[in-house]
Design an enzyme around this catalytic site. Structure first.
Site, PDB file in Angstrom:
ATOM      1  N   SER A 120      60.276   1.010 118.535  1.00 22.95           N
ATOM      2  CA  SER A 120      60.519   0.461 119.867  1.00 22.95           C
ATOM      3  C   SER A 120      60.956   1.606 120.769  1.00 22.95           C
ATOM      4  O   SER A 120      60.232   2.591 120.895  1.00 22.95           O
ATOM      5  CB  SER A 120      61.567  -0.659 119.795  1.00 22.95           C
ATOM      6  OG  SER A 120      61.699  -1.307 121.044  1.00 22.95           O
ATOM      7  N   HIS A 126      56.687  -1.504 120.418  1.00 25.40           N
ATOM      8  CA  HIS A 126      57.001  -2.445 121.493  1.00 25.40           C
ATOM      9  C   HIS A 126      56.560  -1.863 122.829  1.00 25.40           C
ATOM     10  O   HIS A 126      56.928  -0.732 123.185  1.00 25.40           O
ATOM     11  CB  HIS A 126      58.502  -2.724 121.531  1.00 25.40           C
ATOM     12  CG  HIS A 126      58.978  -3.546 120.383  1.00 25.40           C
ATOM     13  ND1 HIS A 126      60.305  -3.656 120.041  1.00 25.40           N
ATOM     14  CD2 HIS A 126      58.310  -4.315 119.475  1.00 25.40           C
ATOM     15  CE1 HIS A 126      60.438  -4.445 118.993  1.00 25.40           C
ATOM     16  NE2 HIS A 126      59.239  -4.855 118.628  1.00 25.40           N
ATOM     17  N   ASP A 182      64.254  -6.215 115.497  1.00 20.57           N
ATOM     18  CA  ASP A 182      62.910  -6.523 115.014  1.00 20.57           C
ATOM     19  C   ASP A 182      62.510  -5.510 113.937  1.00 20.57           C
ATOM     20  O   ASP A 182      62.712  -4.311 114.100  1.00 20.57           O
ATOM     21  CB  ASP A 182      61.925  -6.466 116.182  1.00 20.57           C
ATOM     22  CG  ASP A 182      60.544  -6.985 115.808  1.00 20.57           C
ATOM     23  OD1 ASP A 182      60.445  -7.806 114.876  1.00 20.57           O
ATOM     24  OD2 ASP A 182      59.568  -6.566 116.465  1.00 20.57           O
TER      25      ASP A 182
END
Length: 200
Positions: free
Chosen positions: A21, A48, A141
């Site tokens: 991310s 992401h 996540d």
């Protein structure tokens, strides 16, 4: 040079899944730069990204690696030596026949694409022959998905949190279980090269 697997059989590896991310572009660059054109493992990545508009990931990384780089197409078969990126606003899943699929099911951990979704579906496809790598990021996540890789017998790697641009994601994984390796990016790159050599 240090050998990563001195005391156990080298795992047979069929695929690598990677989650990142915040800070992920720089981290992924370190992982893929310098990989040989003979590198045959497929690398499936969830980075992401904003849900709207086109992604520049393919154009950016095509100039950083000798691997084939592409955004996933619905129902394409996984090919060796390819760096795959999930499309914006679509979950990326691996089917049991090694086809890739895209889904706009609800976000997981506030993310679509979700690292957890990729990792968990990849475990169902490859089981213990899977490598999971979790890199820098500002959410949780990927932690649950990487733990599933671990319990399935796959190889699990977490970026050293003190090196990560944002340590939330690596630390979330370490709070759930103990991975096989906690490594800085350069060592993760070297481990990938060693896995490829030993599985050639």
């Amino acid at each position: 040079m240090t050998t990563f697997f001195p005391d156990r059989p080298i795992p047979q590896v069929d695929a690598v899944v990677i989650g990142a991310s915040a800070g992920g572009l720089q981290a992924l660059t370190v992982l893929v730069e310098g990989l040989s054109s003979r590198f045959r493992l497929p690398l499936l990545v969830v980075q992401h990204i904003p849900p709207h508009g086109s992604s520049c990931l393919v154009s950016v990384f095509q100039n950083k690696t000798k691997l084939r780089v592409k955004e996933v197409d619905e129902k394409e078969l996984v090919s060796p030596g390819t760096l795959y990126f999930a499309a914006p606003d679509y979950h990326l899943l691996v089917e049991e026949d090694y086809c890739l699929s895209l889904s706009q099911c609800e976000a997981v951990n506030f993310s679509r694409p979700s690292i957890d979704v990729l990792f968990e579906s990849a475990v169902d496809a490859w089981g213990e022959r899977l490598v999971g790598i979790l890199l820098t990021g500002a959410s949780e996540d990927g932690a649950a998905g990487l733990e599933k890789v671990h319990w399935a017998g796959g190889l699990t790697i977490v970026q050293e949190p003190t090196e990560a641009q944002v340590a939330t994601m690596p630390r979330a994984a370490l709070q759930r279980f103990t991975p096989d390796f906690i490594l800085p990016l350069r060592e993760i790159h070297r481990l990938l090269c060693e896995l490829e050599c030993r599985n050639a």
